[in-house]
Design an enzyme around this catalytic site. Structure first.
Site, short mmCIF file in Angstrom:
data_model
loop_
_atom_site.label_atom_id
_atom_site.label_comp_id
_atom_site.label_asym_id
_atom_site.label_seq_id
_atom_site.Cartn_x
_atom_site.Cartn_y
_atom_site.Cartn_z
N GLU A 101 9.97 1.54 10.41
CA GLU A 101 11.03 2.53 10.11
C GLU A 101 10.35 3.88 10.23
O GLU A 101 9.53 4.22 9.38
CB GLU A 101 11.53 2.34 8.68
N GLU A 156 10.45 16.49 14.55
CA GLU A 156 10.87 16.23 13.17
C GLU A 156 10.11 17.18 12.25
O GLU A 156 8.88 17.14 12.20
CB GLU A 156 10.55 14.78 12.78
N LYS A 162 0.88 -1.19 0.00
CA LYS A 162 0.00 0.00 0.00
C LYS A 162 0.90 1.22 0.00
O LYS A 162 1.45 1.60 1.03
CB LYS A 162 -0.87 -0.02 1.27
P1 NAD Z 1 2.71 8.78 7.23
O1 NAD Z 1 2.95 8.03 8.48
O2 NAD Z 1 1.67 9.83 7.23
O3 NAD Z 1 2.31 7.80 6.05
C1 NAD Z 1 3.11 6.69 5.68
C2 NAD Z 1 2.23 5.65 5.04
O4 NAD Z 1 1.29 5.20 6.00
C3 NAD Z 1 1.42 6.13 3.84
O5 NAD Z 1 1.32 5.09 2.90
C4 NAD Z 1 0.06 6.40 4.45
O6 NAD Z 1 -0.99 6.30 3.51
C5 NAD Z 1 -0.03 5.28 5.47
N1 NAD Z 1 -0.93 5.53 6.59
C6 NAD Z 1 -1.41 6.71 7.05
N2 NAD Z 1 -2.25 6.50 8.10
C7 NAD Z 1 -2.27 5.16 8.31
C8 NAD Z 1 -2.90 4.32 9.27
N3 NAD Z 1 -3.71 4.82 10.21
N4 NAD Z 1 -2.67 2.99 9.23
C9 NAD Z 1 -1.85 2.47 8.31
N5 NAD Z 1 -1.23 3.21 7.36
C10 NAD Z 1 -1.43 4.54 7.36
O7 NAD Z 1 4.14 9.32 6.82
P2 NAD Z 1 4.50 10.22 5.59
O8 NAD Z 1 4.01 11.59 5.89
O9 NAD Z 1 4.08 9.56 4.31
O10 NAD Z 1 6.10 10.16 5.63
C11 NAD Z 1 6.81 10.99 6.47
C12 NAD Z 1 7.26 10.26 7.72
O11 NAD Z 1 7.86 9.02 7.38
C13 NAD Z 1 8.31 11.00 8.49
O12 NAD Z 1 8.05 10.90 9.87
C14 NAD Z 1 9.59 10.26 8.16
O13 NAD Z 1 10.62 10.39 9.10
C15 NAD Z 1 9.12 8.88 8.04
N6 NAD Z 1 10.02 8.10 7.22
C16 NAD Z 1 10.84 7.20 7.83
C17 NAD Z 1 11.74 6.47 7.07
C18 NAD Z 1 12.68 5.47 7.71
O14 NAD Z 1 13.28 4.69 6.98
N7 NAD Z 1 12.83 5.48 9.00
C19 NAD Z 1 11.79 6.66 5.70
C20 NAD Z 1 10.95 7.59 5.13
C21 NAD Z 1 10.05 8.30 5.89
#
Ligand code: NAD
Length: 499
Positions: A262, A394, A186
């Site tokens: 992650e 962050e 997803k």
């Molecule tokens: P997000 O958590 O909003 O979304 C990530 C994914 O989760 C998306 O596919 C989203 O549709 C899905 N999602 C959202 N709500 C959900 C729920 N309730 N249940 C399951 N899935 C859900 O994050 P983002 O805004 O897309 O990305 C930014 C964040 O990701 C930052 O905090 C960043 O640090 C982190 N990040 C971490 C890594 C790592 O390797 N540690 C890499 C990239 C990004």
């Protein structure tokens, strides 16, 4: 926007994608339209899958796992398909890079480089598929032999974010496939195109049907349903710490599926007075600006030795002002657009908060008006105190906070003063300092006199609230396996019941 960019790269109409289950494309019932964040024009139409679509995808992944069409292949067979996929990525590099740019806003040159990294991920995972193994215990006595069988965990749910849509996908998918698992992906709703394109390339490379399935849609609905799904054995989630926490609850309240997480970071970059200050400043500028700072491993806290702090900040400002922000299709551009409107607002709010809380703005600090898209200038705040929001949270944008220290102990304390532990970097020419600080700072990835270096051979993952488990490399394959302890009696049985 210049005519070359417009004519050569922007689609006349948004491309409509289907979603992919059990080796076949399925038309959506309802769509999400994605605008290019750099050009404000619609570029893709992505299906909003339903709960039924998700159930169908999980059922397909379950069948493909149980029928042995993938897990039952020799490692060499899996490796062959992974290597053919790498070839497919090589052939379609420019096409994938273009969709990454259109949906994410990153520079085309950067996107191409990321796809080279993705190709390497498939090649490394192909080797790993042939090498993954268990263990044996030949020390249990003459009549007992012990074995550890390493087995794929089963059906994996994979949820990815929008900042590196294809790179993060490829740091996981080939390793999951190498383990013998099947999966349902997803992607983030705003950047789904390249996850769907990968389905095509995998199928062309000969991946059996049902092994790689993609459902698209919102995180709150489809993502949440995948995290809760009772027939998913493991969930690999990459995204924010808040949603990661909700995945833990979803697992606990459903089938206790294993989790790989992650999550976020607030990563320190420590600069000692003895470092090559020009090299270090270049790395600091890159570390906060690369991918517009929308990078989990962005070095967002500069921790610089007080005796050189002002000199260092002045070299840094000079460099940050020269970073070329602009249209991602322009080959000169170094950083592109902010990917989503809400992220753009979040970053600008943090900048306003930094100013309001009394941090000293040394450069940037505002949006950049190019007449289209959403862009933010690389921003440096000095005199940041530990309680400020820009010091602790962050931001996920090109906003750097500078702290000063007098002793290595103080530098280590500032570096560790965060709930996160994803990555850290250190600049010094003194080997004792380098090793001491490396061993004391709590982070899953550490760079000494370099930044964001490394390939798919080495595992990635976080300490503390930055995550659980590791992706990539051999550990990234083992993460998707479980071991079964087997004992085999080779002599006659010593009877429990007297005959
Ligand atoms: P997000 O958590 O909003 O979304 C990530 C994914 O989760 C998306 O596919 C989203 O549709 C899905 N999602 C959202 N709500 C959900 C729920 N309730 N249940 C399951 N899935 C859900 O994050 P983002 O805004 O897309 O990305 C930014 C964040 O990701 C930052 O905090 C960043 O640090 C982190 N990040 C971490 C890594 C790592 O390797 N540690 C890499 C990239 C990004």
């Amino acid at each position: 926007m210049n005519d070359v960019t417009k004519g050569a790269f922007l689609p006349e109409n948004p491309r409509e994608f289907d979603f992919f289950i059990d080796g076949a494309w399925h038309a959506g019932h309802d769509w999400f339209e994605r605008n290019s964040p750099s050009h404000d024009v619609p570029v893709t139409r992505i299906p909003r899958c339903t709960r039924d679509d998700l159930d169908t995808a999980v059922a397909a992944a379950r069948r493909a796992f149980e029928d042995g069409s993938w897990a039952g292949l020799p490692g060499a067979g899996r490796a062959g398909i992974l290597l053919r996929t790498a070839e497919g990525l090589r052939r379609r590099r420019d096409e994938i890079a273009r969709w990454e740019v259109l949906e994410n806003g990153k520079p085309l040159t950067q996107a191409r480089g990321e796809i080279d990294h993705c190709i390497a991920c498939f090649e490394v995972a192909a080797g790993a598929a042939r090498l993954v193994r268990g263990d044996s215990f030949n020390n249990l006595g003459d009549s007992l032999l012990g074995m550890l069988l390493r087995e794929p965990i089963g059906v994996v749910g994979l949820i990815t974010p929008w900042n590196f849509p294809f790179l993060i996908l490829c740091e996981r998918v080939p390793f999951i496939l190498a383990s013998g698992c099947t999966l349902v992906v997803k992607p983030a709703e705003v950047t789904s195109a390249t996850t769907l394109i990968l389905a095509d390339i995998l199928a062309e490379a000969g991946l059996p049907r049902g092994v790689y399935n993609v459902v698209t849609g919102a995180g709150r609905t489809i993502g949440q349903a995948l995290a809760e799904h009772p027939d998913v054995d493991m969930l690999s989630f990459t995204g924010s710490t808040g949603v990661g926490r909700s995945c833990v609850h979803a697992s606990a309240d459903s089938n206790l599926k294993k989790l790989g997480l992650e999550l976020g970071g607030k990563n320190p970059i420590i600069v000692f007075a003895d470092a090559n200050l020009h090299d270090a400043a270049d790395a600091v500028a890159f570390g906060i600006s690369f991918n517009t700072g929308q990078c989990c491993v962005s070095s967002s806290r500069l921790i610089v030795e007080r005796s050189v702090a002002r000199e260092f900040e002045s070299i840094l400002v000079d460099k940050m002002k020269k970073i070329r922000v602009g249209d991602p299709f322009d080959p000169e551009t170094q950083i592109g657009a902010i990917t989503t409107e809400s992220q753009n607002t979040t970053i600008l709010n943090y900048i306003a908060q930094g100013k309001a809380e009394g941090a000293k703005l040394l450069c940037g600090g505002a949006a950049l008006d190019l007449g289209h898209g959403q862009f933010i200038q690389p921003t440096l705040f000095s005199d940041v105190t530990p309680s400020m929001a820009i010091a602790r949270e962050e931001i996920f944008g090109p906003v750097l906070s500078s702290f000063h220290f007098d002793t290595p102990e103080e530098a280590i304390a500032i570096a560790n003063d965060t709930v996160y532990g994803l990555a850290a970097s250190l600049w010094t020419r003194d080997i004792d300092k380098a090793l001491t600080v490396t061993r004391r700072v709590r982070a899953g990835r550490f760079w000494v006199n370099t930044i964001m270096a490394g390939g798919p051979e080495t595992p990635i993952g976080g300490f503390k609230q930055s995550g659980w488990g590791r992706e990539s490399g051999m550990l990234g394959v083992e993460e998707y396996t479980q071991v079964k302890s087997v004992h085999i009696e080779t002599g006659g049985r010593t009877h429990w019941i007297a005959s």
